[in-house]
Scaffold this active site. Structure first.
Site, PDB file in Angstrom:
ATOM      1  N   LYS A 205      11.278  19.462   8.759  1.00 27.30           N
ATOM      2  CA  LYS A 205      11.515  20.881   9.021  1.00 27.30           C
ATOM      3  C   LYS A 205      10.381  21.503   9.836  1.00 27.30           C
ATOM      4  O   LYS A 205      10.569  22.526  10.480  1.00 27.30           O
ATOM      5  CB  LYS A 205      11.690  21.630   7.699  1.00 27.30           C
ATOM      6  CG  LYS A 205      12.954  21.233   6.937  1.00 27.30           C
ATOM      7  CD  LYS A 205      13.060  21.972   5.617  1.00 27.30           C
ATOM      8  CE  LYS A 205      14.312  21.550   4.854  1.00 27.30           C
ATOM      9  NZ  LYS A 205      14.413  22.220   3.527  1.00 27.30           N
TER      10      LYS A 205
ATOM     11  N   ASP B  91      -8.994   9.943  11.550  1.00 22.00           N
ATOM     12  CA  ASP B  91      -9.050   9.278  10.242  1.00 22.00           C
ATOM     13  C   ASP B  91      -9.690   7.896  10.377  1.00 22.00           C
ATOM     14  O   ASP B  91      -9.192   6.907   9.842  1.00 22.00           O
ATOM     15  CB  ASP B  91      -7.650   9.162   9.641  1.00 22.00           C
ATOM     16  CG  ASP B  91      -7.672   9.016   8.126  1.00 22.00           C
ATOM     17  OD1 ASP B  91      -8.696   9.362   7.510  1.00 22.00           O
ATOM     18  OD2 ASP B  91      -6.666   8.566   7.558  1.00 22.00           O
TER      19      ASP B  91
ATOM     20  N   SER C  36       0.836  -1.199   0.000  1.00 19.97           N
ATOM     21  CA  SER C  36       0.000   0.000   0.000  1.00 19.97           C
ATOM     22  C   SER C  36       0.870   1.248   0.000  1.00 19.97           C
ATOM     23  O   SER C  36       1.966   1.248   0.569  1.00 19.97           O
ATOM     24  CB  SER C  36      -0.913   0.009   1.238  1.00 19.97           C
ATOM     25  OG  SER C  36      -1.721   1.155   1.253  1.00 19.97           O
ATOM     26  N   THR C  37       0.372   2.290  -0.631  1.00 14.45           N
ATOM     27  CA  THR C  37       0.968   3.619  -0.519  1.00 14.45           C
ATOM     28  C   THR C  37      -0.166   4.625  -0.489  1.00 14.45           C
ATOM     29  O   THR C  37      -1.070   4.573  -1.312  1.00 14.45           O
ATOM     30  CB  THR C  37       1.890   3.933  -1.710  1.00 14.45           C
ATOM     31  OG1 THR C  37       3.064   3.127  -1.635  1.00 14.45           O
ATOM     32  CG2 THR C  37       2.344   5.389  -1.678  1.00 14.45           C
ATOM     33  N   GLY C  38      -0.112   5.529   0.467  1.00 13.81           N
ATOM     34  CA  GLY C  38      -1.142   6.558   0.566  1.00 13.81           C
ATOM     35  C   GLY C  38      -0.832   7.485   1.707  1.00 13.81           C
ATOM     36  O   GLY C  38      -0.156   7.114   2.661  1.00 13.81           O
ATOM     37  N   GLY C  39      -1.326   8.723   1.603  1.00 10.17           N
ATOM     38  CA  GLY C  39      -1.078   9.671   2.670  1.00 10.17           C
ATOM     39  C   GLY C  39       0.401   9.831   2.912  1.00 10.17           C
ATOM     40  O   GLY C  39       1.160  10.183   2.027  1.00 10.17           O
ATOM     41  N   TYR C  40       0.832   9.507   4.128  1.00 13.55           N
ATOM     42  CA  TYR C  40       2.234   9.667   4.495  1.00 13.55           C
ATOM     43  C   TYR C  40       3.001   8.349   4.461  1.00 13.55           C
ATOM     44  O   TYR C  40       4.195   8.339   4.710  1.00 13.55           O
ATOM     45  CB  TYR C  40       2.340  10.265   5.905  1.00 13.55           C
ATOM     46  CG  TYR C  40       2.061  11.739   5.957  1.00 13.55           C
ATOM     47  CD1 TYR C  40       3.104  12.656   6.017  1.00 13.55           C
ATOM     48  CD2 TYR C  40       0.766  12.221   5.934  1.00 13.55           C
ATOM     49  CE1 TYR C  40       2.852  14.014   6.058  1.00 13.55           C
ATOM     50  CE2 TYR C  40       0.502  13.574   5.980  1.00 13.55           C
ATOM     51  CZ  TYR C  40       1.555  14.465   6.046  1.00 13.55           C
ATOM     52  OH  TYR C  40       1.300  15.805   6.086  1.00 13.55           O
ATOM     53  N   GLY C  41       2.325   7.242   4.185  1.00 17.06           N
ATOM     54  CA  GLY C  41       2.987   5.962   4.384  1.00 17.06           C
ATOM     55  C   GLY C  41       3.160   5.130   3.136  1.00 17.06           C
ATOM     56  O   GLY C  41       2.290   5.081   2.269  1.00 17.06           O
TER      57      GLY C  41
END
Length: 405
Positions: free
Chosen positions: A84, A274, A61-66
């Site tokens: 930053k 979420d 999976s890839t999505g959002g921040y992960g």
């Protein structure tokens, strides 16, 4: 339509991938396709032909921040962070919040939380973007060679995704990947599965100017499924009478978890921020789960649901800077469940078949365009937690109230 930047004459000339693929043409690819060898780990994971034959990291999976991988019985999540903006200690909610809740909850409700096994802070994660680019270039050049086109690293997002999605389930294409992925990529990280999600993440969601420099590494237990992956066939296989009964099951377990959290001292500010089906994971359950309110709730199912991904959550004195500035008004549990119900209704149109349940859910959210934007509450509606407790005492959930008696 969007065209990639990796197209300067200097980059094109020096690309080792370009020079490598000049050694192949349609005829040589046909010979590779005729071979018997096939690495079944290059099928998509939802394909019945998929099998993880190596001890590799498999992209899931890839999505959002992960960006999430599985290896053996573990799930490894790489979280690219805006270092930053936050110090490493300010981005630990995914570890600290579930651990705090697990340690303070006293009953079986603590089994409904996914706790991180380990978390490493502020690692250099540039290799992920580099790997993505290498695989993208390999796929581009492979597809161009298959089609007899001139080799180039210029691409249209729409055209590439169409070409990849048309081929990814083909046994001939998987045979080519079985040959070229080890030869060109030479990595034990397999990102072919759900590559289109990774493409969307790097090309669109984060944009070309995003810094892919540092972030956290988080290790979780391997789950059976995320809740959104269950369809009618799988719900029956898991022991439910219907898909709607399964939906009631995950709603009820999440509701009981929230009620028990709000009973804890100083925890009436808990927000997950979420709450949706793909952030609820399913695990084997080897013994009954019993949770006591005014009535007793008994779950004898062979699975349990557990809340995951606390990246944006807060509780008690653990305030999350990622969401603090995003909320213009005060929210409580109802913000989460308002969003949850919307996503359930969207994910599972089958709910409409159960008139009593669907009507109850529609009445539960009761919102307008001025109150709600993309399923998120824009106004402050601070229903007490007793509102949720009364809701789950309805006959809708009689299968679990007092053990179904």
């Amino acid at each position: 339509m969007g065209v990639a930047n990796d197209s300067s004459p200097e980059y094109q000339w020096m690309s080792p991938h370009l020079n490598y693929f000049k050694n192949f043409n349609k005829e040589t690819l046909l010979k590779i396709e005729e071979n018997d060898y096939i690495n079944s780990s290059f099928f998509q994971q939802k394909d019945k032909r998929f099998y993880p034959i190596n001890d590799d990291f498999y992209h899931i999976s890839t999505g959002g921040y992960g960006i999430v991988f599985k290896i053996d019985n573990y799930v490894v999540k790489f979280v690219l962070e805006a270092i930053k903006l936050y110090s490493p200690m300010e981005i630990m909610a995914e570890l600290t919040v579930p651990k705090f809740l697990y340690n303070n909850l006293k009953g079986d409700e603590k089994k409904l939380i996914v706790c991180v096994w380990a978390m490493g802070l502020n690692y250099k994660l540039t290799f992920l973007h580099t790997l993505y680019k290498r695989v993208l270039h390999m796929l581009l050049l492979l597809i161009q060679t298959m089609d007899g086109q001139e080799l180039s690293l210029r691409y249209s997002s729409k055209v590439f995704l169409k070409a990849f999605n048309e081929r990814k389930d083909s046994i001939k294409f998987v045979k080519l990947l079985s040959h070229f992925y080890p030869a060109v990529i030479n990595s034990n990280i397999n990102v072919i599965n759900y590559f289109n999600r990774m493409f969307h993440f790097f090309e669109h969601e984060k944009g070309t100017n995003y810094e892919y420099e540092r972030g956290n590494i988080i290790i979780f237990p391997l789950t059976l499924y995320s809740a959104d992956k269950v369809d009618t066939e799988l719900a029956i296989k898991l022991g439910f009478k219907s898909l709607v009964q399964y939906i009631k099951f995950i709603f009820l377990q999440m509701a009981l978890l929230y009620i028990k959290i709000y009973e804890l001292p100083c925890c009436d500010n808990f927000l997950h921020a979420d709450l949706k089906p793909d952030n609820i994971l399913l695990f084997d359950s080897n013994e009954p789960i019993i949770i006591h309110l005014d009535k007793k709730f008994v779950f004898n199912e062979r699975i349990k649901s557990a809340l995951n991904d606390f990246d944006f959550s807060q509780v008690a004195g653990i305030i999350n800077k990622k969401i603090k500035n995003n909320f213009k008004v005060e929210h409580n549990w109802y913000y989460d469940f308002h969003f949850f119900v919307h996503t359930l209704l969207k994910t599972y149109p089958e709910i409409e078949k159960d008139i009593e349940f669907s009507t109850a859910l529609e009445e539960f959210i009761m919102c307008t365009k001025t109150d709600c934007d993309k399923y998120r509450l824009k106004v402050s509606i601070l229903h007490p937690i007793s509102f949720l407790e009364k809701f789950i005492m309805r006959d809708i959930f009689s299968d679990w109230i007092n053990g179904g008696n």
